[in-house]
Design a protein around this motif. Structure first.
Motif, PDB file in Angstrom:
ATOM      1  N   ASP A 282     -10.380  45.785 -33.916  1.00  0.00           N
ATOM      2  CA  ASP A 282     -11.699  45.168 -33.877  1.00  0.00           C
ATOM      3  C   ASP A 282     -11.601  43.793 -33.208  1.00  0.00           C
ATOM      4  O   ASP A 282     -11.450  42.770 -33.883  1.00  0.00           O
TER       5      ASP A 282
ATOM      6  N   TRP B 184     -13.360  37.091 -27.272  1.00  0.00           N
ATOM      7  CA  TRP B 184     -12.678  36.352 -28.360  1.00  0.00           C
ATOM      8  C   TRP B 184     -11.256  35.984 -27.918  1.00  0.00           C
ATOM      9  O   TRP B 184     -10.838  34.831 -28.065  1.00  0.00           O
TER      10      TRP B 184
ATOM     11  N   ARG C  94     -10.107  32.103 -27.498  1.00  0.00           N
ATOM     12  CA  ARG C  94      -9.205  31.528 -28.512  1.00  0.00           C
ATOM     13  C   ARG C  94      -7.775  31.339 -28.022  1.00  0.00           C
ATOM     14  O   ARG C  94      -7.011  30.575 -28.598  1.00  0.00           O
ATOM     15  N   THR C  95      -7.365  32.103 -26.939  1.00  0.00           N
ATOM     16  CA  THR C  95      -5.957  32.064 -26.519  1.00  0.00           C
ATOM     17  C   THR C  95      -5.733  31.899 -25.016  1.00  0.00           C
ATOM     18  O   THR C  95      -4.642  31.520 -24.605  1.00  0.00           O
TER      19      THR C  95
ATOM     20  N   CYS D 111      10.622  32.124 -30.505  1.00  0.00           N
ATOM     21  CA  CYS D 111       9.996  31.638 -29.268  1.00  0.00           C
ATOM     22  C   CYS D 111      10.705  30.424 -28.680  1.00  0.00           C
ATOM     23  O   CYS D 111      10.495  30.089 -27.505  1.00  0.00           O
TER      24      CYS D 111
ATOM     25  N   GLY E  26      -5.004  39.905 -35.744  1.00  0.00           N
ATOM     26  CA  GLY E  26      -4.625  38.485 -35.704  1.00  0.00           C
ATOM     27  C   GLY E  26      -3.317  38.238 -34.969  1.00  0.00           C
ATOM     28  O   GLY E  26      -3.016  37.100 -34.607  1.00  0.00           O
TER      29      GLY E  26
ATOM     30  N   LEU F 289       5.493  32.097 -40.108  1.00  0.00           N
ATOM     31  CA  LEU F 289       5.662  33.041 -39.005  1.00  0.00           C
ATOM     32  C   LEU F 289       6.988  33.757 -39.223  1.00  0.00           C
ATOM     33  O   LEU F 289       8.044  33.110 -39.178  1.00  0.00           O
TER      34      LEU F 289
ATOM     35  N   PHE G 162      -0.520  26.931 -35.372  1.00  0.00           N
ATOM     36  CA  PHE G 162      -1.203  26.176 -34.316  1.00  0.00           C
ATOM     37  C   PHE G 162      -1.113  24.672 -34.600  1.00  0.00           C
ATOM     38  O   PHE G 162      -0.769  23.871 -33.731  1.00  0.00           O
TER      39      PHE G 162
ATOM     40  N   ILE H 259      -2.962  25.409 -26.871  1.00  0.00           N
ATOM     41  CA  ILE H 259      -1.800  24.575 -27.226  1.00  0.00           C
ATOM     42  C   ILE H 259      -1.257  23.893 -25.959  1.00  0.00           C
ATOM     43  O   ILE H 259      -0.923  22.706 -25.967  1.00  0.00           O
TER      44      ILE H 259
ATOM     45  N   ASN I  83       2.154  35.999 -24.929  1.00  0.00           N
ATOM     46  CA  ASN I  83       3.322  35.315 -25.487  1.00  0.00           C
ATOM     47  C   ASN I  83       4.514  36.277 -25.458  1.00  0.00           C
ATOM     48  O   ASN I  83       4.537  37.244 -26.216  1.00  0.00           O
TER      49      ASN I  83
ATOM     50  N   GLY J 176       8.541  27.991 -32.190  1.00  0.00           N
ATOM     51  CA  GLY J 176       8.417  29.352 -32.678  1.00  0.00           C
ATOM     52  C   GLY J 176       8.822  29.485 -34.131  1.00  0.00           C
ATOM     53  O   GLY J 176       9.018  28.480 -34.831  1.00  0.00           O
TER      54      GLY J 176
HETATM   55  O1  UT7 Z   1       4.892  31.468 -30.180  1.00  0.00           O
HETATM   56  C1  UT7 Z   1       4.695  30.535 -31.184  1.00  0.00           C
HETATM   57  C2  UT7 Z   1       3.924  31.015 -32.303  1.00  0.00           C
HETATM   58  N1  UT7 Z   1       2.551  31.357 -32.144  1.00  0.00           N
HETATM   59  C3  UT7 Z   1       1.575  30.460 -31.884  1.00  0.00           C
HETATM   60  O2  UT7 Z   1       1.776  29.387 -31.413  1.00  0.00           O
HETATM   61  C4  UT7 Z   1       0.194  30.912 -32.235  1.00  0.00           C
HETATM   62  C5  UT7 Z   1      -0.553  29.793 -32.903  1.00  0.00           C
HETATM   63  N2  UT7 Z   1      -1.883  30.155 -33.366  1.00  0.00           N
HETATM   64  C6  UT7 Z   1      -2.877  30.526 -32.533  1.00  0.00           C
HETATM   65  O3  UT7 Z   1      -2.714  30.635 -31.328  1.00  0.00           O
HETATM   66  C7  UT7 Z   1      -4.248  30.743 -33.140  1.00  0.00           C
HETATM   67  O4  UT7 Z   1      -4.240  30.329 -34.474  1.00  0.00           O
HETATM   68  C8  UT7 Z   1      -4.732  32.224 -33.072  1.00  0.00           C
HETATM   69  C9  UT7 Z   1      -5.038  32.591 -31.632  1.00  0.00           C
HETATM   70  C10 UT7 Z   1      -3.677  33.135 -33.652  1.00  0.00           C
HETATM   71  C11 UT7 Z   1      -6.042  32.389 -33.876  1.00  0.00           C
HETATM   72  O5  UT7 Z   1      -7.017  31.476 -33.440  1.00  0.00           O
HETATM   73  P1  UT7 Z   1      -7.815  30.580 -34.477  1.00  0.00           P
HETATM   74  O6  UT7 Z   1      -8.820  29.850 -33.731  1.00  0.00           O
HETATM   75  O7  UT7 Z   1      -6.814  29.796 -35.274  1.00  0.00           O
HETATM   76  O8  UT7 Z   1      -8.532  31.690 -35.350  1.00  0.00           O
HETATM   77  P2  UT7 Z   1      -8.397  31.979 -36.925  1.00  0.00           P
HETATM   78  O9  UT7 Z   1      -7.080  32.588 -37.234  1.00  0.00           O
HETATM   79  O10 UT7 Z   1      -8.808  30.773 -37.681  1.00  0.00           O
HETATM   80  O11 UT7 Z   1      -9.495  33.094 -37.084  1.00  0.00           O
HETATM   81  C12 UT7 Z   1     -10.882  32.828 -36.820  1.00  0.00           C
HETATM   82  C13 UT7 Z   1     -11.646  34.127 -37.000  1.00  0.00           C
HETATM   83  C14 UT7 Z   1     -11.320  34.839 -38.301  1.00  0.00           C
HETATM   84  O12 UT7 Z   1     -12.507  35.423 -38.774  1.00  0.00           O
HETATM   85  P3  UT7 Z   1     -13.302  34.731 -40.000  1.00  0.00           P
HETATM   86  O13 UT7 Z   1     -12.337  34.709 -41.151  1.00  0.00           O
HETATM   87  O14 UT7 Z   1     -13.661  33.353 -39.510  1.00  0.00           O
HETATM   88  O15 UT7 Z   1     -14.461  35.650 -40.201  1.00  0.00           O
HETATM   89  C15 UT7 Z   1     -10.388  35.946 -37.879  1.00  0.00           C
HETATM   90  O16 UT7 Z   1     -10.438  37.073 -38.725  1.00  0.00           O
HETATM   91  O17 UT7 Z   1     -11.311  35.046 -35.943  1.00  0.00           O
HETATM   92  C16 UT7 Z   1     -10.922  36.306 -36.510  1.00  0.00           C
HETATM   93  N3  UT7 Z   1      -9.960  36.941 -35.637  1.00  0.00           N
HETATM   94  C17 UT7 Z   1     -10.303  37.716 -34.596  1.00  0.00           C
HETATM   95  N4  UT7 Z   1     -11.499  38.091 -34.129  1.00  0.00           N
HETATM   96  C18 UT7 Z   1     -11.506  38.881 -33.045  1.00  0.00           C
HETATM   97  C19 UT7 Z   1      -8.599  36.859 -35.687  1.00  0.00           C
HETATM   98  N5  UT7 Z   1      -8.060  37.588 -34.709  1.00  0.00           N
HETATM   99  C20 UT7 Z   1      -9.089  38.125 -34.018  1.00  0.00           C
HETATM  100  C21 UT7 Z   1      -9.181  38.967 -32.896  1.00  0.00           C
HETATM  101  N6  UT7 Z   1     -10.405  39.304 -32.434  1.00  0.00           N
HETATM  102  N7  UT7 Z   1      -8.087  39.416 -32.233  1.00  0.00           N
END
Ligand code: UT7
Length: 333
Positions: free
Chosen positions: A29, A34, A38-39, A114, A154, A206, A229, A266, A290, A321
């Motif tokens: 979903d 999105w 977000r990325t 990472c 996620g 992580l 993040f 980031i 990534n 990472g």
């Molecule tokens: O390699 C090193 C390690 N990794 C990273 O550096 C990743 C670091 N984190 C991130 O890049 C971001 O936190 C993410 C891209 C993973 C997520 O972005 P975010 O802006 O922090 O979103 P969030 O986790 O706070 O989620 C916001 C909303 C949630 O819904 P509700 O609870 O607000 O209703 C999630 O369920 O977005 C939802 N969501 C999605 N919606 C659509 C999470 N994943 C998805 C998705 N598609 N794929």
């Protein structure tokens, strides 16, 4: 002057199959809008089941050796940074060693998720500085798709597969000749410094929920994205500052920032904190997603081969990472 390593050549490899965000939206979903918002990710390469991390690593290493003009028989140490080894043991690096035709020296895997490429670069550089090796191959290679939970939106949209490699060689006197205007201990070509950190107290942000000595299964990636993040933004700004300070430089001196490619937001945040314009940041996250330990050498190879990174340029690499681990390396190309 102490012995120093130069990066003599680089190479990379991506599996043929590209999976777009729209294709993923049929499995979980999510939407292209999105994921891009977000990325910054638009697509990722995914290896077919018969292609393993060693296959990707081998291709990247062959290309790097060819670019460097170095024969496999000249390599003393081969270090493979990976989180997705072919098997629990032997080290995937030893498979790459034999398939490359490298008969001398030693090969081993290194695990820093990472940050793996930065860690492996630092270890390889230190082998050269300690005069235990003259030529080192450093590879970052991953089939990260194998440890994703394809029902967890996620995480499954964030990662891809690929490999990148560099060849390090002990610098000659010519390499260490200063360019006009260069003074101090960081004149000349090569790796000027590397900086590593980890904080095991943040393991649970992580991780993979499996392993040989816990569950006996391979497990899947679990992440508290928001917290990772937050740590990434803080730790990466810190490591970049530490690297610049150690070399008596400012961000104005840096020609290229080659960051680990986790999330475009980031990358933008680190560049903004440095006051670096976006056209001096190498970005591949839109096309590769990534790729964990492979992301920096993949980005580096792209920018070297398309002519952006040139001889004499100052290149700053940084990553964060699982662990959490983080680190940076500064190189005069
Ligand atoms: O390699 C090193 C390690 N990794 C990273 O550096 C990743 C670091 N984190 C991130 O890049 C971001 O936190 C993410 C891209 C993973 C997520 O972005 P975010 O802006 O922090 O979103 P969030 O986790 O706070 O989620 C916001 C909303 C949630 O819904 P509700 O609870 O607000 O209703 C999630 O369920 O977005 C939802 N969501 C999605 N919606 C659509 C999470 N994943 C998805 C998705 N598609 N794929």
């Amino acid at each position: 002057m102490n012995r120093r390593s130069i990066i003599l050549g680089c190479g990379s490899y991506l599996p043929d199959q590209i999976v777009t965000n729209d294709e993923l939206s049929k499995r979980v979903d999510t939407t292209d809008e999105w994921i891009v918002a977000r990325t910054g990710i638009r697509q990722r390469h995914i290896a077919p089941p018969e292609q393993m991390t060693s296959d990707l690593a081998l291709k990247a290493a062959e290309r790097a050796l060819e670019h460097a003009g170095v024969a496999a028989s000249e390599v003393d140490i081969l270090i493979l940074a990976t989180t997705t080894p072919d098997q629990t043991f032997p080290a995937t690096a030893t498979k790459v060693q034999s398939r490359l035709g490298m008969t001398n020296g030693a090969a081993f895997d290194l695990q820093a998720v990472c940050s793996g490429f930065i860690y492996a670069l630092s270890v390889g550089d230190n082998f050269i500085k300690a005069r235990q090796a003259k030529t080192v191959v450093v590879i970052g290679a991953e089939t990260f798709s194998r440890i994703l939970d394809w029902e967890d939106r996620g995480t499954c949209v964030l990662f891809g597969d690929g490999a990148g490699a560099v060849v390090l060689r002990s610098a000659s006197a010519d390499d260490l000749e200063a360019e006009p205007g260069e003074t101090g201990h960081n004149r000349g070509r090569g790796i000027l410094s590397t900086h590593l950190h980890s904080d095991g107290a943040t393991n649970d942000l992580l991780y993979v929920d499996g392993g040989p000595s816990s569950t006996g299964t391979v497990g899947h990636v679990r992440m508290n994205g928001r917290e990772v993040f937050r740590h990434a933004v803080t730790n990466l700004a810190g490591i970049v500052g530490e690297t610049l300070e150690a070399n008596g430089l400012t961000s104005d001196d840096i020609d290229w920032l080659v960051p680990h490619q986790a999330n475009k937001r980031i990358l933008d945040s680190t560049a903004k904190k440095l006051g670096m314009p976006s056209d001096r940041v190498v970005v591949t996250v839109d096309r590769h997603a990534n790729t964990s330990a492979a992301s920096i050498p993949l980005a580096l190879d792209e920018a070297v081969k398309d002519g952006r990174i040139k001889r004499g340029d100052l290149v700053l690499m940084e990553a964060m990472g699982g662990g959490l681990t983080w680190g940076a390396g500064l190189v005069r190309w």
